[in-house]
Design an enzyme around this catalytic site. Sequence first.
Site: not given
Length: 247
Positions: A66, A110, A203
């Site tokens: 992402h 992911d 992230s």
Amino acid sequence: MNLHALCLLLLLLGSSTKAGEIIGGTECIPHSRPYMAYLEIVTSDNYLSACSGFLIRRNFVLTAAHCAGRSITVLLGAHNKTYKEDTWQKLEVEKQFIHPNYDKRLVLHDIMLLKLKEKAKLTLGVGTLPLSANFNFIPPGRMCRAVGWGRTNVNEPASDTLQEVKMRLQEPQSCKHFTSFQHKSQLCVGNPKKMQNVYKGDSGGPLLCAGIAQGIASYVHPNAKPPAVFTRISHYRPWINKILREN
């Protein structure tokens, strides 16, 4: 918007929000994590964003899917990402390899590899991080560390220095409120009774267990309460090895 999409937005650092620290953690000793990469991202909508990542080969960085964008610049050798040092290396990304089964809505698979246009120079401030072996299924109960340039709290002022926090691997039942959580390909990390967690801007950063990268920071509840979900690296070693071998 479903819970997973909302959580993902809160881990990804947008242009309207300053970066900060991991929640409940401490500042890293400068350059003690030489594999850490700060990702400066131009999104498909031409917004500025940022993620963490980590160097696994001189020309490859591992991060979350992402974190993909129109273009990405990788900063290596940084501790305070606003204070330029001789250790800095800024490298452009040549190609983004998003896992072919990445599901943006459910936040599954992911994981993304970034091939750099130039190979990084290995120095005291820049190095590589070893990955979990194929199908090395790390069990719940282990104490690990998450590292990244995320925020200290939902409303805390920002800090630009690299942070780390101790987080314990949880039983999969602790992540049952994340309805698409998959134990075989994801890790449930962080004691629900302790306010120690990754958050916005973390992230793509690694989960380190005994010096080995076992996970990649993916998403967390909007209120930042643990546990967080990390992508389980061992599940993806065949795909990682294939990309590295062919490129």
